[in-house]
Write an enzyme that holds these catalytic residues in place. Sequence first.
Site, PDB file in Angstrom:
ATOM      1  N   LYS A  79       0.853  -1.183   0.000  1.00 36.35           N
ATOM      2  CA  LYS A  79       0.000   0.000   0.000  1.00 36.35           C
ATOM      3  C   LYS A  79       0.888   1.232   0.000  1.00 36.35           C
ATOM      4  O   LYS A  79       2.067   1.180   0.393  1.00 36.35           O
ATOM      5  CB  LYS A  79      -0.886   0.017   1.244  1.00 36.35           C
ATOM      6  CG  LYS A  79      -2.209   0.752   1.049  1.00 36.35           C
ATOM      7  CD  LYS A  79      -3.228  -0.077   0.271  1.00 36.35           C
ATOM      8  CE  LYS A  79      -4.550   0.650   0.198  1.00 36.35           C
ATOM      9  NZ  LYS A  79      -5.605  -0.150  -0.443  1.00 36.35           N
ATOM     10  N   GLY A 180     -19.528   7.200  -1.711  1.00 33.73           N
ATOM     11  CA  GLY A 180     -18.618   7.603  -2.773  1.00 33.73           C
ATOM     12  C   GLY A 180     -18.786   6.659  -3.948  1.00 33.73           C
ATOM     13  O   GLY A 180     -19.875   6.127  -4.187  1.00 33.73           O
ATOM     14  N   VAL A 182     -17.758   3.553  -4.537  1.00 29.95           N
ATOM     15  CA  VAL A 182     -18.168   2.193  -4.192  1.00 29.95           C
ATOM     16  C   VAL A 182     -19.521   2.195  -3.490  1.00 29.95           C
ATOM     17  O   VAL A 182     -20.417   1.420  -3.830  1.00 29.95           O
ATOM     18  CB  VAL A 182     -17.111   1.509  -3.305  1.00 29.95           C
ATOM     19  CG1 VAL A 182     -17.591   0.130  -2.863  1.00 29.95           C
ATOM     20  CG2 VAL A 182     -15.791   1.379  -4.057  1.00 29.95           C
TER      21      VAL A 182
END
Length: 356
Positions: A79, A180, A182
């Site tokens: 990440k 948002g 998703v």
Amino acid sequence: MKSEVLAVEGWRKVVHFIDDQSGLNAIIAVHDATLGPGCGGCRIYPYASFEAGLEDVKNLSRGMTYKNALGGIPFGGGKAVIFADPKTDKTPEMLRAFGAAVDHLEGLYYTAEDSGVTEADLAMIRSVTPYAAGMEDKGVGGNPSPFTARGVWRGMQAAARAKFGAETLKDLTVSILGVGAVGMELARLIHEEGGRLVVADVNPTAMKEAVERFGAETSTPEDAIALDVDIFAPCALGGSLRQDSVERMQAKIVAGAANNQLKTPDMDQKLHDRGVLYCPDYVINAAGVISVGLEILGTWATEEMNRRIDKIGDRLSEIFERAQAENTPTGAVADKMALEVISKGAKSGVKSTSAA
């Protein structure tokens, strides 16, 4: 550009990058590379401190290790975070500098979308490094948000079957925290199946859209977790499941797209003790990274993505059954299963294709 390898116990590699010319201040963390290169999105966020960003990237990269293992793709956990406000600070120069930082790791880490990063941003990053994915090309791959939402929807269906004996989400009420990319797509899928919606978001425009498109009711982000609903779906930033909020929870299922939903690991046991069926976040929200992984491998196809998404529900059903048989929290069962996959890969001699 200046880079510093940070000594973080238990992580394969954590590097802090600073580029004064572009304003880049970023951390890339690879948690584990047993199954393959670290793979996970880049988050652009105005963290209050360096320590807060480091803690987030550690938690996120560790979650990606488990997510990729149970998602069945040959990648480890990675990440990245960029310390910036994506609305005011993000520039093409910063994105290209981040691409150079990714390239510096020579394939140990593949980056993709996360909060604050768009598909257009990824294209700019990709202009500097080949180690970026999540961009649509001739119908292949692209923005993983719709895939993530569909996977969460399938997982939610599996949870409803396990908890309520319901074959569909029809007439069930879902509280979505965060609408948002998703969360909005998830709302659409639930609405089309006949489910009822309550939405909460810091963005009033997003809430208005959900009300107009799906007839959703609204709540505040603070109260979304405490509503008298069947399912709570955290789809914003992580940490919504903490001691005070879990004690207020009335929903019997937690099934959402957010990463790191548990503020502390003991919340897994707390939910179990309260009779709440928790869908481990890195299992239910894995469809996006599965799409990215298949794109990197060159094996992406619509039929394969649909098959993989449907298996998310099957995998969760397996976790629920095992948790019930062992009287163990679902998160602990998922962790155990992920570690079994990684251990099996290590014993079989699976090696990362990345540079050391």
